[in-house]
Scaffold this motif. Structure first.
Motif, PDB file in Angstrom:
ATOM      1  N   GLY A  30      -3.435  10.569   2.967  1.00 49.63           N
ATOM      2  CA  GLY A  30      -3.685  10.332   1.543  1.00 49.63           C
ATOM      3  C   GLY A  30      -2.436  10.309   0.684  1.00 49.63           C
ATOM      4  O   GLY A  30      -2.502  10.026  -0.505  1.00 49.63           O
ATOM      5  N   GLU A  31      -1.290  10.572   1.317  1.00 49.95           N
ATOM      6  CA  GLU A  31      -0.055  10.630   0.539  1.00 49.95           C
ATOM      7  C   GLU A  31       0.545   9.238   0.329  1.00 49.95           C
ATOM      8  O   GLU A  31       0.303   8.314   1.100  1.00 49.95           O
ATOM      9  N   PHE A  32       1.377   9.140  -0.698  1.00 46.10           N
ATOM     10  CA  PHE A  32       2.148   7.922  -0.969  1.00 46.10           C
ATOM     11  C   PHE A  32       3.612   8.345  -0.905  1.00 46.10           C
ATOM     12  O   PHE A  32       4.096   9.076  -1.757  1.00 46.10           O
ATOM     13  N   VAL A  33       4.295   7.892   0.140  1.00 44.24           N
ATOM     14  CA  VAL A  33       5.680   8.316   0.361  1.00 44.24           C
ATOM     15  C   VAL A  33       6.580   7.083   0.315  1.00 44.24           C
ATOM     16  O   VAL A  33       6.205   6.018   0.811  1.00 44.24           O
ATOM     17  N   CYS A  34       7.753   7.220  -0.306  1.00 42.83           N
ATOM     18  CA  CYS A  34       8.672   6.086  -0.304  1.00 42.83           C
ATOM     19  C   CYS A  34       9.930   6.418   0.480  1.00 42.83           C
ATOM     20  O   CYS A  34      10.344   7.576   0.569  1.00 42.83           O
ATOM     21  N   GLN A 155      -8.407  -2.790   7.615  1.00 46.44           N
ATOM     22  CA  GLN A 155      -8.842  -1.482   7.129  1.00 46.44           C
ATOM     23  C   GLN A 155      -8.034  -0.342   7.738  1.00 46.44           C
ATOM     24  O   GLN A 155      -8.572   0.564   8.376  1.00 46.44           O
ATOM     25  N   PRO A 156      -6.697  -0.424   7.545  1.00 47.21           N
ATOM     26  CA  PRO A 156      -5.823   0.588   8.150  1.00 47.21           C
ATOM     27  C   PRO A 156      -5.931   1.932   7.447  1.00 47.21           C
ATOM     28  O   PRO A 156      -6.316   1.999   6.274  1.00 47.21           O
ATOM     29  N   GLU A 157      -5.557   2.984   8.181  1.00 51.94           N
ATOM     30  CA  GLU A 157      -5.455   4.307   7.536  1.00 51.94           C
ATOM     31  C   GLU A 157      -4.063   4.469   6.940  1.00 51.94           C
ATOM     32  O   GLU A 157      -3.873   5.185   5.972  1.00 51.94           O
ATOM     33  N   LEU A 158      -3.081   3.815   7.589  1.00 48.63           N
ATOM     34  CA  LEU A 158      -1.702   3.911   7.108  1.00 48.63           C
ATOM     35  C   LEU A 158      -1.145   2.509   6.889  1.00 48.63           C
ATOM     36  O   LEU A 158      -1.191   1.671   7.788  1.00 48.63           O
ATOM     37  N   LEU A 159      -0.637   2.287   5.681  1.00 46.26           N
ATOM     38  CA  LEU A 159      -0.050   0.986   5.352  1.00 46.26           C
ATOM     39  C   LEU A 159       1.467   1.172   5.237  1.00 46.26           C
ATOM     40  O   LEU A 159       1.935   2.014   4.463  1.00 46.26           O
ATOM     41  N   LEU A 160       2.214   0.401   6.040  1.00 48.74           N
ATOM     42  CA  LEU A 160       3.673   0.409   5.937  1.00 48.74           C
ATOM     43  C   LEU A 160       4.048  -0.839   5.142  1.00 48.74           C
ATOM     44  O   LEU A 160       3.711  -1.949   5.566  1.00 48.74           O
ATOM     45  N   VAL A 161       4.708  -0.657   4.007  1.00 49.66           N
ATOM     46  CA  VAL A 161       4.994  -1.825   3.156  1.00 49.66           C
ATOM     47  C   VAL A 161       6.494  -1.950   2.968  1.00 49.66           C
ATOM     48  O   VAL A 161       7.156  -1.033   2.480  1.00 49.66           O
ATOM     49  N   ASP A 162       7.027  -3.135   3.359  1.00 53.42           N
ATOM     50  CA  ASP A 162       8.477  -3.337   3.307  1.00 53.42           C
ATOM     51  C   ASP A 162       8.873  -4.170   2.094  1.00 53.42           C
ATOM     52  O   ASP A 162       8.563  -5.364   2.038  1.00 53.42           O
ATOM     53  N   VAL A 176       1.869  -5.746  -8.165  1.00 53.72           N
ATOM     54  CA  VAL A 176       1.881  -5.338  -6.761  1.00 53.72           C
ATOM     55  C   VAL A 176       1.885  -3.809  -6.661  1.00 53.72           C
ATOM     56  O   VAL A 176       1.133  -3.218  -5.881  1.00 53.72           O
ATOM     57  N   PHE A 177       2.688  -3.157  -7.497  1.00 55.54           N
ATOM     58  CA  PHE A 177       2.742  -1.690  -7.461  1.00 55.54           C
ATOM     59  C   PHE A 177       1.400  -1.092  -7.921  1.00 55.54           C
ATOM     60  O   PHE A 177       0.942  -0.099  -7.361  1.00 55.54           O
ATOM     61  N   ASP A 178       0.788  -1.691  -8.933  1.00 57.64           N
ATOM     62  CA  ASP A 178      -0.532  -1.207  -9.378  1.00 57.64           C
ATOM     63  C   ASP A 178      -1.532  -1.281  -8.229  1.00 57.64           C
ATOM     64  O   ASP A 178      -2.364  -0.379  -8.048  1.00 57.64           O
ATOM     65  N   ALA A 179      -1.453  -2.382  -7.469  1.00 54.92           N
ATOM     66  CA  ALA A 179      -2.392  -2.540  -6.344  1.00 54.92           C
ATOM     67  C   ALA A 179      -2.166  -1.452  -5.305  1.00 54.92           C
ATOM     68  O   ALA A 179      -3.122  -0.911  -4.735  1.00 54.92           O
ATOM     69  N   LEU A 180      -0.886  -1.084  -5.071  1.00 56.14           N
ATOM     70  CA  LEU A 180      -0.607  -0.027  -4.095  1.00 56.14           C
ATOM     71  C   LEU A 180      -1.184   1.312  -4.581  1.00 56.14           C
ATOM     72  O   LEU A 180      -1.740   2.085  -3.798  1.00 56.14           O
ATOM     73  N   VAL A 181      -1.057   1.567  -5.886  1.00 53.71           N
ATOM     74  CA  VAL A 181      -1.612   2.806  -6.446  1.00 53.71           C
ATOM     75  C   VAL A 181      -3.135   2.820  -6.260  1.00 53.71           C
ATOM     76  O   VAL A 181      -3.723   3.834  -5.854  1.00 53.71           O
ATOM     77  N   THR A 182      -3.768   1.672  -6.520  1.00 57.59           N
ATOM     78  CA  THR A 182      -5.226   1.592  -6.329  1.00 57.59           C
ATOM     79  C   THR A 182      -5.593   1.857  -4.871  1.00 57.59           C
ATOM     80  O   THR A 182      -6.565   2.564  -4.582  1.00 57.59           O
ATOM     81  N   LEU A 183      -4.795   1.307  -3.967  1.00 56.72           N
ATOM     82  CA  LEU A 183      -5.076   1.535  -2.536  1.00 56.72           C
ATOM     83  C   LEU A 183      -5.016   3.020  -2.210  1.00 56.72           C
ATOM     84  O   LEU A 183      -5.864   3.549  -1.500  1.00 56.72           O
ATOM     85  N   GLN A 185      -5.545   5.441  -4.265  1.00 56.59           N
ATOM     86  CA  GLN A 185      -6.728   6.082  -4.878  1.00 56.59           C
ATOM     87  C   GLN A 185      -7.974   5.868  -4.025  1.00 56.59           C
ATOM     88  O   GLN A 185      -8.901   6.652  -4.038  1.00 56.59           O
ATOM     89  N   ARG A 186      -7.972   4.761  -3.273  1.00 57.54           N
ATOM     90  CA  ARG A 186      -9.138   4.497  -2.417  1.00 57.54           C
ATOM     91  C   ARG A 186      -8.969   5.088  -1.018  1.00 57.54           C
ATOM     92  O   ARG A 186      -9.659   4.712  -0.080  1.00 57.54           O
ATOM     93  N   GLY A 187      -7.957   5.947  -0.860  1.00 60.35           N
ATOM     94  CA  GLY A 187      -7.855   6.718   0.377  1.00 60.35           C
ATOM     95  C   GLY A 187      -6.865   6.222   1.405  1.00 60.35           C
ATOM     96  O   GLY A 187      -6.775   6.783   2.500  1.00 60.35           O
ATOM     97  N   VAL A 188      -6.109   5.157   1.087  1.00 68.83           N
ATOM     98  CA  VAL A 188      -5.149   4.648   2.064  1.00 68.83           C
ATOM     99  C   VAL A 188      -3.839   5.432   1.927  1.00 68.83           C
ATOM    100  O   VAL A 188      -3.383   5.708   0.817  1.00 68.83           O
ATOM    101  N   THR A 189      -3.269   5.798   3.056  1.00 65.25           N
ATOM    102  CA  THR A 189      -1.975   6.486   3.076  1.00 65.25           C
ATOM    103  C   THR A 189      -0.882   5.414   3.117  1.00 65.25           C
ATOM    104  O   THR A 189      -1.026   4.414   3.826  1.00 65.25           O
ATOM    105  N   ILE A 190       0.179   5.620   2.341  1.00 67.40           N
ATOM    106  CA  ILE A 190       1.175   4.552   2.198  1.00 67.40           C
ATOM    107  C   ILE A 190       2.596   5.066   2.449  1.00 67.40           C
ATOM    108  O   ILE A 190       2.988   6.117   1.926  1.00 67.40           O
ATOM    109  N   LEU A 191       3.336   4.310   3.255  1.00 70.14           N
ATOM    110  CA  LEU A 191       4.784   4.522   3.379  1.00 70.14           C
ATOM    111  C   LEU A 191       5.449   3.243   2.890  1.00 70.14           C
ATOM    112  O   LEU A 191       5.289   2.183   3.488  1.00 70.14           O
ATOM    113  N   LEU A 192       6.170   3.368   1.781  1.00 68.15           N
ATOM    114  CA  LEU A 192       6.735   2.205   1.099  1.00 68.15           C
ATOM    115  C   LEU A 192       8.254   2.208   1.191  1.00 68.15           C
ATOM    116  O   LEU A 192       8.896   3.201   0.854  1.00 68.15           O
TER     117      LEU A 192
END
Ligand code: ATP
Length: 237
Positions: A30-34, A155-162, A176-183, A185-192
């Motif tokens: 559930g974290e958003f890490v950059c 429908q990944p659990e972890l999204l790696l975005v380059d 694009v950043f707003d969409a990542l925030v929405t993702l 919020q909908r439970g996707v974990t993100i490494l950006l």
């Protein structure tokens, strides 16, 4: 509870060129890490190693507690990791919708595919408007959205975005950043991975700074934003 993703003391590179030196990082569910750093610091190499395009020469990568180090990219993708990268080209002669449906290759159920399609269309209404347009004729920003949306179709659990902001006008970067925030919020974990340090720290929970292939600094986004070195070296303040 164990982190969703654990990168532990990873060495990796290309042939004799070692790029990553004992890189360790983790991302909680559930974290958003950059992951920040200068050109050539090894950010993309880190994502490629996690996604299985490069096998680490040392250390381990674990996803949901299981080692995925050295596994092929398609195996890693089927465990629930999606890698969104500029290099992974869209199919220019296929429509937006066709490109998206290809992203759902692992979702067998047609109904689930349509749900995934509606979900990404709700995030990026522009793609819905353009669903019959050929991907190759979309603008740079639209293609970037399409690439993220396609990454979401499995429908990944972890999204790696380059580097999603690369080459985009400021308004599109915001979209694009707003969409990542929405993702998130909908439970996707993100490494950006981002060069746009100030913007990335605004939306991420935590960050790591890579310098010459080593993790130099890590911390909560608020701490990194106030860090003297980060401010002078990466934010020009
Ligand atoms: P940028 O922000 O410029 O994309 P980065 O931090 O993502 O930089 P990487 O793309 O990981 O950096 O590159 C790290 C180093 O690895 C660079 O010196 C680069 O030249 C080298 N490198 C990257 N890809 C390859 C490759 N396929 N073969 C050989 N060397 C490579």
């Amino acid at each position: 509870m164990k982190p969703l993703l654990e990168v532990e003391n990873v060495d990796a590179g290309y042939g004799f060129l070692q790029v990553l030196w004992e890189v360790s990082l983790h991302v909680e569910e559930g974290e958003f890490v950059c992951l920040l750093g200068a050109n050539g610091a090894g950010k993309t190499t880190t994502l490629r190693t996690i996604a299985g395009f490069i096998a680490p020469q040392g250390g381990d990568v674990r996803f949901k507690g299981q080692s995925i180090a050295g596994k092929p990219a398609h195996t890693i993708s089927s465990t629930g990791i999606s890698f969104v990268s500029e290099e992974l080209n869209l199919f220019a002669n296929m429509t937006v919708r066709e490109n998206l449906l290809l992203g759902a290759y692992n979702v067998r159920d047609k109904q689930k595919q349509l749900e995934a399609l509606n979900f990404v269309y709700s995030l990026f209404p522009r793609l819905k408007e353009r669903e019959k347009q050929l991907a190759g004729t979309m603008s740079g920003g639209e293609r970037k959205m399409l690439a993220i949306a396609r990454g979401m179709m499995s429908q990944p659990e972890l999204l790696l975005v380059d580097e999603p902001s690369l080459g985009l006008a400021p308004q599109l970067v915001t979209n694009v950043f707003d969409a990542l925030v929405t993702l998130q919020q909908r439970g996707v974990t993100i490494l950006l991975v981002e060069q746009n340090v100030a913007s990335a720290l605004r939306i991420a929970d935590r960050g790591y700074v890579l310098e010459q292939g080593k993790i130099a600094i890590e911390g909560k986004s608020s701490d990194l934003t106030n860090n003297e070195h980060v401010r002078s070296a990466y934010m020009g303040i």
